[in-house]
Design a protein around this motif. Structure first.
Motif, PDB file in Angstrom:
ATOM      1  N   UNK A 133     -15.247   3.822  -9.115  1.00  0.00           N
ATOM      2  CA  UNK A 133     -16.251   2.930  -8.543  1.00  0.00           C
ATOM      3  C   UNK A 133     -15.730   2.160  -7.346  1.00  0.00           C
ATOM      4  N   UNK A 134     -14.488   1.698  -7.428  1.00  0.00           N
ATOM      5  CA  UNK A 134     -13.882   0.981  -6.296  1.00  0.00           C
ATOM      6  C   UNK A 134     -13.810   1.892  -5.075  1.00  0.00           C
ATOM      7  N   UNK A 135     -13.358   3.118  -5.287  1.00  0.00           N
ATOM      8  CA  UNK A 135     -13.239   4.073  -4.176  1.00  0.00           C
ATOM      9  C   UNK A 135     -14.614   4.394  -3.597  1.00  0.00           C
ATOM     10  N   UNK A 136     -15.586   4.578  -4.475  1.00  0.00           N
ATOM     11  CA  UNK A 136     -16.941   4.928  -4.013  1.00  0.00           C
ATOM     12  C   UNK A 136     -17.582   3.758  -3.262  1.00  0.00           C
ATOM     13  N   UNK A 137     -17.586   2.582  -3.856  1.00  0.00           N
ATOM     14  CA  UNK A 137     -18.263   1.438  -3.252  1.00  0.00           C
ATOM     15  C   UNK A 137     -17.584   0.983  -1.966  1.00  0.00           C
ATOM     16  N   UNK A 138     -16.274   1.165  -1.897  1.00  0.00           N
ATOM     17  CA  UNK A 138     -15.550   0.757  -0.694  1.00  0.00           C
ATOM     18  C   UNK A 138     -15.389   1.848   0.336  1.00  0.00           C
ATOM     19  N   UNK A 139     -15.909   3.058   0.054  1.00  0.00           N
ATOM     20  CA  UNK A 139     -15.739   4.216   0.947  1.00  0.00           C
ATOM     21  C   UNK A 139     -14.255   4.365   1.321  1.00  0.00           C
ATOM     22  N   UNK A 140     -13.428   4.412   0.286  1.00  0.00           N
ATOM     23  CA  UNK A 140     -11.977   4.406   0.455  1.00  0.00           C
ATOM     24  C   UNK A 140     -11.387   5.791   0.218  1.00  0.00           C
ATOM     25  N   UNK A 141     -10.221   6.071   0.818  1.00  0.00           N
ATOM     26  CA  UNK A 141      -9.531   7.324   0.522  1.00  0.00           C
ATOM     27  C   UNK A 141      -8.798   7.295  -0.814  1.00  0.00           C
ATOM     28  N   UNK A 142      -8.766   6.148  -1.456  1.00  0.00           N
ATOM     29  CA  UNK A 142      -8.069   5.971  -2.725  1.00  0.00           C
ATOM     30  C   UNK A 142      -7.564   4.548  -2.823  1.00  0.00           C
ATOM     31  N   UNK A 143      -6.806   4.249  -3.878  1.00  0.00           N
ATOM     32  CA  UNK A 143      -6.179   2.942  -4.029  1.00  0.00           C
ATOM     33  C   UNK A 143      -4.701   3.131  -4.343  1.00  0.00           C
ATOM     34  N   UNK A 144      -3.931   2.097  -4.089  1.00  0.00           N
ATOM     35  CA  UNK A 144      -2.511   2.069  -4.437  1.00  0.00           C
ATOM     36  C   UNK A 144      -2.286   1.038  -5.535  1.00  0.00           C
ATOM     37  N   UNK A 145      -1.155   1.137  -6.202  1.00  0.00           N
ATOM     38  CA  UNK A 145      -0.781   0.159  -7.214  1.00  0.00           C
ATOM     39  C   UNK A 145      -1.289   0.536  -8.581  1.00  0.00           C
ATOM     40  N   UNK A 146      -2.446  -0.055  -8.959  1.00  0.00           N
ATOM     41  CA  UNK A 146      -3.053   0.206 -10.264  1.00  0.00           C
ATOM     42  C   UNK A 146      -2.072  -0.103 -11.397  1.00  0.00           C
ATOM     43  N   UNK A 147      -1.498  -1.305 -11.333  1.00  0.00           N
ATOM     44  CA  UNK A 147      -0.530  -1.691 -12.358  1.00  0.00           C
ATOM     45  C   UNK A 147      -0.385  -3.211 -12.401  1.00  0.00           C
ATOM     46  N   UNK A 148       0.311  -3.690 -13.410  1.00  0.00           N
ATOM     47  CA  UNK A 148       0.718  -5.095 -13.461  1.00  0.00           C
ATOM     48  C   UNK A 148       1.838  -5.297 -12.445  1.00  0.00           C
ATOM     49  N   UNK A 149       1.748  -6.383 -11.685  1.00  0.00           N
ATOM     50  CA  UNK A 149       2.778  -6.595 -10.668  1.00  0.00           C
ATOM     51  C   UNK A 149       2.743  -8.018 -10.142  1.00  0.00           C
ATOM     52  N   UNK A 150       3.870  -8.461  -9.616  1.00  0.00           N
ATOM     53  CA  UNK A 150       3.939  -9.653  -8.785  1.00  0.00           C
ATOM     54  C   UNK A 150       3.319  -9.328  -7.436  1.00  0.00           C
ATOM     55  N   UNK A 151       2.477 -10.215  -6.937  1.00  0.00           N
ATOM     56  CA  UNK A 151       1.799  -9.949  -5.676  1.00  0.00           C
ATOM     57  C   UNK A 151       2.738  -9.745  -4.505  1.00  0.00           C
ATOM     58  N   UNK A 152       3.755 -10.581  -4.396  1.00  0.00           N
ATOM     59  CA  UNK A 152       4.677 -10.438  -3.279  1.00  0.00           C
ATOM     60  C   UNK A 152       5.494  -9.158  -3.401  1.00  0.00           C
ATOM     61  N   UNK A 153       5.882  -8.817  -4.624  1.00  0.00           N
ATOM     62  CA  UNK A 153       6.710  -7.624  -4.821  1.00  0.00           C
ATOM     63  C   UNK A 153       5.927  -6.347  -4.530  1.00  0.00           C
ATOM     64  N   UNK A 154       4.683  -6.279  -4.990  1.00  0.00           N
ATOM     65  CA  UNK A 154       3.927  -5.037  -4.803  1.00  0.00           C
ATOM     66  C   UNK A 154       3.542  -4.852  -3.338  1.00  0.00           C
ATOM     67  N   UNK A 155       3.341  -5.950  -2.621  1.00  0.00           N
ATOM     68  CA  UNK A 155       3.081  -5.828  -1.179  1.00  0.00           C
ATOM     69  C   UNK A 155       4.327  -5.307  -0.471  1.00  0.00           C
ATOM     70  N   UNK A 156       5.478  -5.831  -0.822  1.00  0.00           N
ATOM     71  CA  UNK A 156       6.724  -5.319  -0.230  1.00  0.00           C
ATOM     72  C   UNK A 156       6.890  -3.832  -0.514  1.00  0.00           C
TER      73      UNK A 156
END
Length: 405
Positions: A133-156
């Protein structure tokens, strides 16, 4: 006519709640562990701060009394006066959770009457149909992450791939939240907000408390940094809050920081959202100067949580507490006879605790103002006691199930 200002020191808990074991937080103690670390020299960072935690104004108003009432222990390094300079005690959360909306809604008189939904899987956290649904509604090629994470760490970890592919970074935590990080320039800030609005609708059936836009800037060479353009897309409180009651009675409301986001912008009045604790405190004082009689100013200072608690940065957290303490006399000087100031917190985020998430804790409650007689508040059986007190103080009647002091 009386006025009131309520300042939430985001995540400054004061000792593990009795039900902390249900959250894996037995023994957590944000304020106490920071004070102990500083007392033992583990809170030192040359160029930032050195020595025991120095909070003379908060301690004068009763912080050490509130802490000792909550934990039965003295606050390390604090010289507790014989009596508090204000009304001091601690609050117990009755809502289920240790998240920002639960804490703030209960403070405002609306304890959460339901269980939040959570994404509990550490990897592949989001259900496949939600991802689709996220990919469809956002017209996205996909998503990254999809996990529990610290915000700063996953951005790095994923920022370069995000820029290369155009896929936003989606992650969660033990809170009821779905966070989406994207580069302000490469992905676009407004596009990120639009995506979060669509995802908000997708997660409503799952009872997810917040969808958070986490924009960042930077390059691989300079590093990546989150900006102050964060925006929370929350569900609205399920019942009346002090924020609803006041405008209905013709009173002025000013909110500073992320209060508007937390309450889904319902009855949040004049919203002011600068970046950083110091800027938010300055904005709150400026708003306070123009607040008419009978008005209410509701402030969240988020840096304690986002910059230091989640990052498990003890010296940084301690320095932020000391910086707030140094600003307090400016607020006290701005109070007129009849004004009430309340300082509290919404949950804990013990920077000495394992992991990077909030901790289930009591919160300190300090109340003061010209002519307000100091007194112990003891144990308050719900954060909602704050809203009940504010409603009585401002003359709009008791709000919520709490008991006014």
């Amino acid at each position: 006519m009386a006025r009131a200002i309520l300042i939430v020191l985001d995540s400054v808990g004061c000792g593990g709640a009795q039900d902390a074991h249900l959250y894996g937080d037995t023994g957590s103690d944000t304020l106490g562990h920071i004070a102990q670390a500083c007392f033992e020299g583990r809170g030192d960072r040359p160029g930032l701060r050195i020595g025991p935690l120095a909070l003379p104004n908060l301690v004068r108003l009763g912080l050490a009394h509130a802490y000792e009432a909550s934990t039965g222990r003295p606050l390390a390094g604090a010289v507790k006066p014989a009596a508090p300079g204000g009304r001091a005690g601690y609050g117990v959360e009755i809502s289920q959770g240790k998240d920002t909306p639960s804490g703030h809604w209960e403070i405002a008189g609306c304890p959460v009457p339901f269980k939040w939904g959570y994404f509990t899987a550490l990897e592949n956290s989001f259900p496949p149909d939600l991802v689709a649904g996220i990919i469809r509604e956002g017209a996205l090629p996909g998503i990254l992450g999809n996990r529990h994470a610290s915000g700063t760490a996953i951005i790095d970890d994923l920022a370069e791939e995000h820029i290369r592919t155009g896929k936003p970074i989606c992650y969660t935590s033990v809170d009821s939240v779905l966070q989406i990080a994207a580069h302000e320039e490469h992905f676009g800030l407004e596009r990120l907000y639009a995506l979060c609005r669509k995802v908000r609708v997708l997660v409503d059936p799952l009872r997810i408390g917040r969808v958070i836009a986490r924009p960042f800037v930077g390059t691989a060479e300079t590093g990546f940094t989150r900006t102050g353009n964060r925006k929370d897309f929350a569900i609205p409180p399920p019942d009346e809050t002090i924020l609803d009651r006041l405008p209905a009675r013709g009173r002025t409301v000013i909110t500073v920081g992320k209060i508007g986001d937390i309450f889904a912008h319902r009855s949040t009045g004049d919203e002011i959202k600068p970046f950083g604790n110091a800027a938010m405190f300055d904005a709150a004082l400026a708003a306070w100067e123009r607040l008419p009689d009978g008005g209410f100013c509701f402030v969240n200072l988020v840096d304690f949580d986002t910059e230091y608690g989640h990052r498990r940065d003890v010296p940084g957290y301690a320095a932020a507490l000391e910086a707030f303490d140094a600003m307090l006399p400016r607020l006290e000087a701005a109070l007129r006879p009849g004004d009430l100031a309340v300082i509290t917190a919404d949950h804990g985020n013990d920077p000495t605790w394992p992991g990077t998430d909030h901790t289930r804790e009591h919160v300190p409650i300090l109340a003061f103002g010209p002519g307000i007689a100091p007194a112990p508040l003891g144990r308050r059986e719900s954060f909602a006691d704050i809203a009940a007190t504010l409603g009585d103080w401002l003359g709009v009647g008791k709000v919520g199930p709490g008991k006014a002091w």
